[in-house]
Enzyme design. Structure first.
Site, PDB file in Angstrom:
ATOM      1  N   ASN A  13      27.850 -34.887 -24.117  1.00 42.06           N
ATOM      2  CA  ASN A  13      27.915 -35.085 -25.573  1.00 42.06           C
ATOM      3  C   ASN A  13      28.039 -36.584 -25.818  1.00 42.06           C
ATOM      4  O   ASN A  13      29.096 -37.163 -25.583  1.00 42.06           O
ATOM      5  CB  ASN A  13      29.137 -34.325 -26.118  1.00 42.06           C
ATOM      6  CG  ASN A  13      29.408 -34.629 -27.582  1.00 42.06           C
ATOM      7  OD1 ASN A  13      28.553 -35.180 -28.282  1.00 42.06           O
ATOM      8  ND2 ASN A  13      30.602 -34.258 -28.046  1.00 42.06           N
ATOM      9  N   TRP A  14      26.936 -37.175 -26.275  1.00 46.23           N
ATOM     10  CA  TRP A  14      26.949 -38.631 -26.474  1.00 46.23           C
ATOM     11  C   TRP A  14      27.692 -39.024 -27.750  1.00 46.23           C
ATOM     12  O   TRP A  14      27.916 -40.209 -27.996  1.00 46.23           O
ATOM     13  CB  TRP A  14      25.513 -39.164 -26.506  1.00 46.23           C
ATOM     14  CG  TRP A  14      24.872 -39.288 -25.153  1.00 46.23           C
ATOM     15  CD1 TRP A  14      25.408 -38.919 -23.947  1.00 46.23           C
ATOM     16  CD2 TRP A  14      23.576 -39.832 -24.857  1.00 46.23           C
ATOM     17  NE1 TRP A  14      24.531 -39.200 -22.927  1.00 46.23           N
ATOM     18  CE2 TRP A  14      23.391 -39.764 -23.456  1.00 46.23           C
ATOM     19  CE3 TRP A  14      22.544 -40.363 -25.638  1.00 46.23           C
ATOM     20  CZ2 TRP A  14      22.236 -40.209 -22.820  1.00 46.23           C
ATOM     21  CZ3 TRP A  14      21.385 -40.807 -25.001  1.00 46.23           C
ATOM     22  CH2 TRP A  14      21.236 -40.732 -23.611  1.00 46.23           C
ATOM     23  N   LYS A  15      28.025 -38.048 -28.584  1.00 42.01           N
ATOM     24  CA  LYS A  15      28.724 -38.328 -29.860  1.00 42.01           C
ATOM     25  C   LYS A  15      27.967 -39.384 -30.659  1.00 42.01           C
ATOM     26  O   LYS A  15      26.745 -39.441 -30.587  1.00 42.01           O
ATOM     27  CB  LYS A  15      30.176 -38.740 -29.590  1.00 42.01           C
ATOM     28  CG  LYS A  15      30.900 -37.807 -28.628  1.00 42.01           C
ATOM     29  CD  LYS A  15      32.370 -38.050 -28.611  1.00 42.01           C
ATOM     30  CE  LYS A  15      33.002 -37.211 -27.521  1.00 42.01           C
ATOM     31  NZ  LYS A  15      34.449 -37.154 -27.618  1.00 42.01           N
ATOM     32  N   HIS A  99      33.005 -28.700 -32.525  1.00 45.23           N
ATOM     33  CA  HIS A  99      33.717 -29.705 -31.729  1.00 45.23           C
ATOM     34  C   HIS A  99      34.977 -30.119 -32.497  1.00 45.23           C
ATOM     35  O   HIS A  99      34.969 -30.209 -33.727  1.00 45.23           O
ATOM     36  CB  HIS A  99      32.807 -30.914 -31.481  1.00 45.23           C
ATOM     37  CG  HIS A  99      33.369 -31.856 -30.467  1.00 45.23           C
ATOM     38  ND1 HIS A  99      34.376 -32.748 -30.773  1.00 45.23           N
ATOM     39  CD2 HIS A  99      33.086 -32.032 -29.153  1.00 45.23           C
ATOM     40  CE1 HIS A  99      34.683 -33.427 -29.675  1.00 45.23           C
ATOM     41  NE2 HIS A  99      33.922 -33.013 -28.678  1.00 45.23           N
ATOM     42  N   GLU A 101      36.280 -32.844 -33.015  1.00 43.66           N
ATOM     43  CA  GLU A 101      36.114 -34.015 -33.893  1.00 43.66           C
ATOM     44  C   GLU A 101      35.504 -33.600 -35.227  1.00 43.66           C
ATOM     45  O   GLU A 101      35.831 -34.173 -36.268  1.00 43.66           O
ATOM     46  CB  GLU A 101      35.281 -35.087 -33.172  1.00 43.66           C
ATOM     47  CG  GLU A 101      36.101 -35.744 -32.066  1.00 43.66           C
ATOM     48  CD  GLU A 101      35.289 -36.322 -30.917  1.00 43.66           C
ATOM     49  OE1 GLU A 101      34.057 -36.468 -31.048  1.00 43.66           O
ATOM     50  OE2 GLU A 101      35.906 -36.616 -29.879  1.00 43.66           O
ATOM     51  N   GLU A 169      38.216 -27.090 -24.886  1.00 50.88           N
ATOM     52  CA  GLU A 169      38.463 -28.524 -24.872  1.00 50.88           C
ATOM     53  C   GLU A 169      39.812 -28.817 -25.527  1.00 50.88           C
ATOM     54  O   GLU A 169      39.898 -28.882 -26.769  1.00 50.88           O
ATOM     55  CB  GLU A 169      37.376 -29.261 -25.658  1.00 50.88           C
ATOM     56  CG  GLU A 169      35.986 -29.093 -25.116  1.00 50.88           C
ATOM     57  CD  GLU A 169      35.103 -30.262 -25.518  1.00 50.88           C
ATOM     58  OE1 GLU A 169      34.619 -30.948 -24.618  1.00 50.88           O
ATOM     59  OE2 GLU A 169      34.946 -30.505 -26.720  1.00 50.88           O
ATOM     60  N   GLY A 175      38.777 -37.741 -24.475  1.00 56.34           N
ATOM     61  CA  GLY A 175      38.733 -39.199 -24.554  1.00 56.34           C
ATOM     62  C   GLY A 175      40.034 -39.896 -24.196  1.00 56.34           C
ATOM     63  O   GLY A 175      40.157 -41.107 -24.374  1.00 56.34           O
ATOM     64  N   SER A 214      37.996 -35.332 -20.731  1.00 58.70           N
ATOM     65  CA  SER A 214      38.229 -36.341 -19.688  1.00 58.70           C
ATOM     66  C   SER A 214      37.745 -35.907 -18.301  1.00 58.70           C
ATOM     67  O   SER A 214      38.362 -36.247 -17.290  1.00 58.70           O
ATOM     68  CB  SER A 214      39.706 -36.757 -19.652  1.00 58.70           C
ATOM     69  OG  SER A 214      40.053 -37.417 -20.864  1.00 58.70           O
ATOM     70  N   GLY A 235      32.128 -35.968 -22.515  1.00 60.99           N
ATOM     71  CA  GLY A 235      31.871 -37.002 -23.513  1.00 60.99           C
ATOM     72  C   GLY A 235      31.597 -38.333 -22.845  1.00 60.99           C
ATOM     73  O   GLY A 235      30.489 -38.631 -22.405  1.00 60.99           O
ATOM     74  N   GLY A 236      32.631 -39.165 -22.729  1.00 65.94           N
ATOM     75  CA  GLY A 236      32.491 -40.537 -22.253  1.00 65.94           C
ATOM     76  C   GLY A 236      31.683 -40.689 -20.976  1.00 65.94           C
ATOM     77  O   GLY A 236      30.804 -41.557 -20.886  1.00 65.94           O
TER      78      GLY A 236
HETATM   79  C1  PEP Z   1      34.092 -34.190 -25.679  1.00 63.18           C
HETATM   80  O1  PEP Z   1      34.164 -34.894 -26.672  1.00 63.18           O
HETATM   81  O2  PEP Z   1      33.521 -33.097 -25.755  1.00 63.18           O
HETATM   82  C2  PEP Z   1      34.715 -34.674 -24.464  1.00 63.18           C
HETATM   83  C3  PEP Z   1      35.009 -33.792 -23.555  1.00 63.18           C
HETATM   84  O3  PEP Z   1      34.952 -36.021 -24.370  1.00 63.18           O
HETATM   85  P1  PEP Z   1      35.537 -36.797 -23.067  1.00 63.18           P
HETATM   86  O4  PEP Z   1      34.802 -36.277 -21.875  1.00 63.18           O
HETATM   87  O5  PEP Z   1      35.230 -38.238 -23.353  1.00 63.18           O
HETATM   88  O6  PEP Z   1      36.974 -36.505 -23.002  1.00 63.18           O
END
Ligand code: PEP
Length: 253
Positions: A13-15, A99, A101, A169, A175, A214, A235-236
């Site tokens: 997920n590049w957000k 999600h 967010e 999640e 993050g 993470s 994500g990251g």
């Molecule tokens: C996400 O936003 O779905 C996520 C898991 O982010 P990260 O891997 O950066 O924690």
């Protein structure tokens, strides 16, 4: 992973990150996947601005492309929104719904998330429905009740293994560099599996359950080996091809 477990999915997920230059990371990913076919499905959900270009460049590769959100309706006066049908038209085969967010930034309720997942199904997309507790809810001992209620309200009736993926999640792990222990993930995922089987029968046993929060190359092997974890939502670490490939490699023998 037992022989009857669903084929895993590692989803990035590049957000709200990335301009056209970031497509170079996806190109690197495609080359690596072509050189060594992964033992899991691989998905990137880029910003909407990059979706059609990424889908066109990825045609013929084992790299799926998805949206990060969709509107519940197929068309209409909804400035700035994107219909699931539009994502499919641009080359997406998946879309993330609910999600944390979006639940936080756009006050999306379980009912809204459910309507979006239904829209995804209507458009022929796989919905990745996200659930997870806040740190306060975890500290209060409410994790299982919170995610059970989110699943009950966010996953549409009639969901199938072919059109629905559930992503657990924990909000506090996203993050932050923090992760639950493997034992904590096992507790939540086995409860989610039981809930899905009770509601959807065989389909609930076959739906993929992702862990997200993470995930990175250094912890992927441990987290992805947990029973009823059928992949990761990342994500990251999905923004860098080498890191993302390091997570995908957790499924290599
Ligand atoms: C996400 O936003 O779905 C996520 C898991 O982010 P990260 O891997 O950066 O924690």
């Amino acid at each position: 992973m037992s022989s009857s477990a669903p084929r895993p999915l590692v989803a990035g997920n590049w957000k709200m990150n990335g301009q056209f230059a970031l497509l170079a990371e996806a190109a690197k990913l495609r080359q690596a996947i072509q050189a060594q076919p992964p033992a899991c499905d691989v998905l990137i959900c880029p910003p909407a601005t990059l979706l059609a270009a990424l889908a066109a460049a990825s045609a013929g590769y084992a790299l799926a492309v998805g949206g990060q959100d969709c509107h519940a309706k197929a068309a209409g006066a909804h400035t700035g929104d994107i219909a699931a049908e539009m994502l499919a038209d641009a080359g997406a085969t998946f879309v993330i719904t609910g999600h944390s967010e979006r639940r936080a930034d756009h006050a999306e309720t379980d009912a809204v998330v459910c309507a979006k997942a239904q829209a995804a199904h209507r458009a022929g997309l796989v919905a990745i429905v996200c659930v997870g507790e806040t740190i306060g809810q975890r500290k209060a001992g409410d994790t299982l009740a919170v995610v059970a209620a989110q699943v009950a309200g966010s996953v549409p009736d009639g969901a199938l293994a072919a059109n629905t993926v559930l992503a657990y999640e924990p909000v506090w792990a996203i993050g932050s560099g923090l992760t639950p222990t493997a034992a904590d993930v096992a507790t939540v995922h086995s409860a989610l599996r039981a809930q899905l089987v009770a509601r959807f029968g065989v389909a609930g046993g076959a739906m993929r359950l992702l862990y997200g929060g993470s995930v990175k190359p250094s912890n992927a092997r441990e987290l992805l080996a947990v029973p009823h974890v059928n992949g990761a939502l990342v994500g990251g670490a999905s923004l860098n091809a080498d890191d993302f490939l390091g997570i995908i490699a957790a499924y290599q023998p």
